[in-house]
Design an enzyme around this catalytic site. Structure first.
Site, mmCIF file in Angstrom:
data_model
loop_
_atom_site.group_PDB
_atom_site.id
_atom_site.type_symbol
_atom_site.label_atom_id
_atom_site.label_comp_id
_atom_site.label_asym_id
_atom_site.label_seq_id
_atom_site.Cartn_x
_atom_site.Cartn_y
_atom_site.Cartn_z
ATOM 1 N N LYS A 174 0.729 -1.300 -0.142
ATOM 2 C CA LYS A 174 0.088 -0.088 0.091
ATOM 3 C C LYS A 174 0.740 1.278 -0.099
ATOM 4 C CE LYS A 174 -1.612 -1.525 3.778
ATOM 5 N NZ LYS A 174 -2.434 -1.994 5.037
ATOM 6 N N GLY B 236 -7.489 2.974 11.354
ATOM 7 C CA GLY B 236 -7.939 1.479 11.107
ATOM 8 C C GLY B 236 -8.137 1.258 9.435
ATOM 9 N N THR B 237 -7.681 1.984 8.783
ATOM 10 C CA THR B 237 -7.535 1.742 7.138
ATOM 11 C C THR B 237 -6.979 0.352 6.697
ATOM 12 O OG1 THR B 237 -5.819 3.180 6.880
ATOM 13 C CG2 THR B 237 -7.937 3.917 6.370
ATOM 14 N N GLY B 238 -5.740 0.177 7.578
ATOM 15 C CA GLY B 238 -5.169 -1.128 7.152
ATOM 16 C C GLY B 238 -5.948 -2.216 7.530
ATOM 17 N N CYS B 239 -6.306 -2.347 8.824
ATOM 18 C CA CYS B 239 -6.948 -3.422 9.487
ATOM 19 C C CYS B 239 -8.312 -3.532 8.716
ATOM 20 C CB CYS B 239 -7.571 -3.239 10.804
ATOM 21 S SG CYS B 239 -6.248 -2.499 12.044
ATOM 22 N N THR C 56 -8.359 8.207 9.013
ATOM 23 C CA THR C 56 -7.699 7.087 8.515
ATOM 24 C C THR C 56 -7.419 6.200 9.596
ATOM 25 O OG1 THR C 56 -5.567 7.976 8.968
ATOM 26 C CG2 THR C 56 -6.657 8.709 6.700
#
Length: 273
Positions: free
Chosen positions: A175, A209-212, A207
């Site tokens: 990402k 928690g975007t990865g989770c 933003t």
């Protein structure tokens, strides 16, 4: 509801990331979320104040009872704070879930800067868990830590993604949101090649928690029988919508609107029946 996703990750008391975001994302995309909690955190949008780890034996017990009763169609891992936890989780997946799609989100540092993976555990992550992964979903700083090289542009992303494939992962979604520019580029690298996905950068502080959320959304797609590419495309679209409709809570990195797929008019109509 279709697809059973076992999420092995830490809890976020603020509700924006971790297990809480994972459950919301999986549910919003029509799959069934199950959990094995690896740690409790005291955190909000401004940062992590404390971490209370769960013993590896109890993490294994959580995974075991869920697998034995409910069954699992995909696994998503998030915060695995030390080598002992990584070893326990990898062993459970190897013994109990051979052949099941596994999405590994190599969570290392929280948005506020608090380290969530001990430095000594990076080697265990590379050696034990990445080879089990159907796809790993590092951001730029995480990928840099995994390979020990700086990423300054998309060309660097390509080189690092290929190197991560060489470490044993079957696919890498690298990402690019941490790189500057008006557009964000994510790279999906597989044995067949590298595909770039671009989207306009959303100028927002929401933003958290975007990865989770992205990793869990991918795991939901895989659990539902979608291809990896299809799962990634849907997951990216979902996260962008959730960011764009964020509720505005908190003083720091705010949470997303995980319920963005829910149609309020339809819910109201159902409630009147």
């Amino acid at each position: 509801m279709q697809g059973r996703v076992l999420i092995v990750a830490g809890s976020d008391s603020g509700g924006g990331a971790g297990i809480q975001a994972d459950i919301k994302a999986v549910t919003a995309l029509g799959a069934f979320a199950m959990t094995a909690v690896t740690a409790l955190t005291a955190q909000n949008t401004e940062g992590v104040e404390g971490v209370f780890p769960v013993p590896p034996a109890f993490i294994r017990e959580q995974m075991g009872v869920v697998i034995a009763d409910l069954g699992v169609d995909s696994v998503k891992t998030g915060m695995l704070h030390d080598a002992a936890v990584i070893e326990a989780v990898a062993e459970e997946i190897t013994l109990r879930l051979p052949g099941i799609p596994v999405v590994v989100d190599p969570v290392m540092v929280a948005k506020g800067g608090h380290r969530l993976l001990e430095e000594s555990a990076v080697e265990a992550l590379i050696r034990l868990l990445i080879p089990l992964a159907s796809v790993i979903t590092p951001n730029v700083p995480e990928a840099e830590a995994l390979v020990g090289a700086a990423i300054l542009d998309v060309a660097d992303m390509r080189r690092v993604a290929e190197e991560l494939l060489g470490r044993g992962a079957r696919a890498v979604l690298l990402k690019g949101g941490h790189l500057p520019g008006e557009r964000v580029t994510d790279l999906l690298a597989t044995a067949e090649g590298i595909e770039a996905f671009e989207s306009p950068r959303l100028e927002t502080r929401h933003t958290h928690g975007t990865g989770c959320t992205l990793a869990s959304a991918i795991a939901a797609g895989l659990a539902q029988g979608m291809s990896l590419r299809e799962s990634v495309i849907r997951a990216r679209h979902y996260v962008l919508l959730a960011m764009a409709s964020a509720p505005g809570y908190g003083r720091g990195h705010g949470p997303l609107d995980h319920a963005v797929t829910v149609d309020p008019a339809r819910v109201a109509a159902l409630s009147r029946r």
